[in-house]
Design an enzyme around this catalytic site. Structure first.
Site, PDB file in Angstrom:
ATOM      1  N   GLU A 168       0.823  -1.220   0.000  1.00 39.32           N
ATOM      2  CA  GLU A 168       0.000   0.000   0.000  1.00 39.32           C
ATOM      3  C   GLU A 168       0.858   1.271   0.000  1.00 39.32           C
ATOM      4  OE1 GLU A 168      -2.897  -0.473  -0.737  1.00 39.32           O
ATOM      5  OE2 GLU A 168      -3.624  -2.337   0.172  1.00 39.32           O
ATOM      6  N   HIS A 228      -2.740   2.405   8.389  1.00 41.65           N
ATOM      7  CA  HIS A 228      -3.828   1.605   7.825  1.00 41.65           C
ATOM      8  C   HIS A 228      -4.012   0.340   8.655  1.00 41.65           C
ATOM      9  CE1 HIS A 228      -6.299  -0.753   5.178  1.00 41.65           C
ATOM     10  NE2 HIS A 228      -5.336  -1.592   4.883  1.00 41.65           N
ATOM     11  N   HIS A 249      -7.301  -2.844  10.022  1.00 43.87           N
ATOM     12  CA  HIS A 249      -8.589  -3.496   9.765  1.00 43.87           C
ATOM     13  C   HIS A 249      -9.368  -3.656  11.074  1.00 43.87           C
ATOM     14  CE1 HIS A 249      -6.121  -5.773   6.403  1.00 43.87           C
ATOM     15  NE2 HIS A 249      -6.328  -4.520   6.071  1.00 43.87           N
ATOM     16  N   GLU A 263     -17.511  12.068  22.528  1.00 44.34           N
ATOM     17  CA  GLU A 263     -16.221  12.669  22.157  1.00 44.34           C
ATOM     18  C   GLU A 263     -15.986  12.748  20.645  1.00 44.34           C
ATOM     19  OE1 GLU A 263     -13.870   8.465  22.877  1.00 44.34           O
ATOM     20  OE2 GLU A 263     -12.724  10.307  23.051  1.00 44.34           O
ATOM     21  N   HIS A 293     -13.016  -3.095   3.878  1.00 44.76           N
ATOM     22  CA  HIS A 293     -11.587  -3.452   3.950  1.00 44.76           C
ATOM     23  C   HIS A 293     -10.966  -2.952   5.265  1.00 44.76           C
ATOM     24  CE1 HIS A 293      -7.384  -3.700   1.946  1.00 44.76           C
ATOM     25  NE2 HIS A 293      -7.243  -3.486   3.246  1.00 44.76           N
TER      26      HIS A 293
HETATM   27  O1  2HA Z   1      -1.590  -6.558   3.495  1.00 46.13           O
HETATM   28  O2  2HA Z   1      -3.658  -4.409   4.750  1.00 46.13           O
HETATM   29  O3  2HA Z   1      -4.390  -3.509   2.395  1.00 46.13           O
HETATM   30  C1  2HA Z   1      -1.661  -5.309   4.033  1.00 46.13           C
HETATM   31  C2  2HA Z   1      -2.976  -4.714   3.819  1.00 46.13           C
HETATM   32  C3  2HA Z   1      -3.406  -4.481   2.437  1.00 46.13           C
HETATM   33 ZN    ZN Z   2      -5.572  -3.593   4.358  1.00 49.58          ZN
END
Ligand code: 2HA
Ligand code: ZN
Length: 270
Positions: free
Chosen positions: A116, A139, A141, A169, A210
């Site tokens: 990414e 980033h 999940h 908040e 995602h």
């Molecule tokens: O593999 O999160 O978006 C890493 C990730 C891809």
């Molecule tokens: Zn990801």
């Protein structure tokens, strides 16, 4: 030279990735982080003229030419970062208008930066253009944010407004709201450009079904942003499908934003 493993930036990266893993935000090799570093921060630990490898990036990032980033590696597990930083992390300097990443430290098994990387660098460019103090793109999940994606409309206004309603908040922590992208193929320049477009307005971008991208001035601030969105999403999931007999009303959200003096997206309230 001092030992880079004792530097504040590697120490903090190890601590933050471990916490993110334990919170369930970064299973397996999920997620990635990039941290902009100054040459002065690196100088005690690294000879910035000693380039180990040159790695093509596949995109242009002219405004980031000559800038240094600490970046998690592709295929690496957040669970393993603290135990093996030199393999799971790398420090690169962008060259040739961003088309080349010069590796100065890390990726010791011959690896490279996260898949990414385009979304990260394009997001850094977009955030720096509106906030010269931005340093971090993160980033991950997070479970409840992801779960919410399946049962809530994916548009900036309604997603933001629901999150704001879930914890008092929220409107103070992210008054600009959150941007939401539809599901897209990840790892390419297209999702990178779409993320960067949203990053012109928001520090938080949800990648539909995602995960989430957050940007900020420090690791701490950025982590706190993910944490706050995820907490709100958790309240949403815990109450989803149940009769809702109380809510924070729009007039109350407005009063809150005004009491804390934050510049919020007025058009996101009814
Ligand atoms: O593999 O999160 O978006 C890493 C990730 C891809
Ligand atoms: Zn990801």
């Amino acid at each position: 030279m001092q030992n880079i493993l004792n530097s504040p930036f590697i120490t903090e990266m190890c601590e933050i990735t471990s916490n993110m893993y334990r919170l369930g935000w970064n299973e397996r090799n999920g997620g990635n982080i990039s941290l902009l570093l100054d040459e002065a921060e690196l100088a005690p630990y690294l000879d910035t003229d000693a380039v180990l490898r040159r790695i093509p990036t596949g995109f242009d990032a002219p405004s980031l030419e000559g800038r240094f980033f600490l970046v998690t590696g592709t295929g690496k597990y957040f669970r393993r970062v603290a135990a093996d930083p030199e393999n799971t992390l790398g420090i690169v300097r962008l060259a040739d208008g961003g088309r080349t990443a010069e590796l100065l430290w890390g990726y010791s098994d011959g690896g490279k930066f996260t898949s990414e990387f385009p979304a990260h660098m394009m997001s850094h460019m977009a955030r720096l253009a509106v906030d010269p103090e931005n340093r971090v793109v993160m980033h991950c999940h997070p479970t409840n944010t992801l779960a919410m994606n399946y049962i809530h409309p994916l548009d900036d206004r309604s997603f933001t407004r629901t999150l704001w309603q879930m914890c008092t908040e929220c409107i103070v922590v992210f008054p600009e709201g959150v941007g939401v992208l539809p599901w897209m193929v990840c790892g390419n320049n297209e999702i990178g450009a779409a993320t960067a477009e949203k990053m012109k307005l928001y520090r938080t971008v949800v990648w539909g079904m995602h995960g989430i991208y957050c940007a900020g001035k420090s690791m701490e601030e950025t982590f706190g942003l993910v944490e706050t969105v995820e907490k709100a999403a958790q309240i949403f999931i815990l109450t989803a499908g149940k009769p809702r007999i109380n809510t924070i009303r729009d007039c109350e959200l407005r009063a809150l934003a005004e009491a804390f003096g934050v510049e919020y997206r007025r058009d996101f309230l009814d």
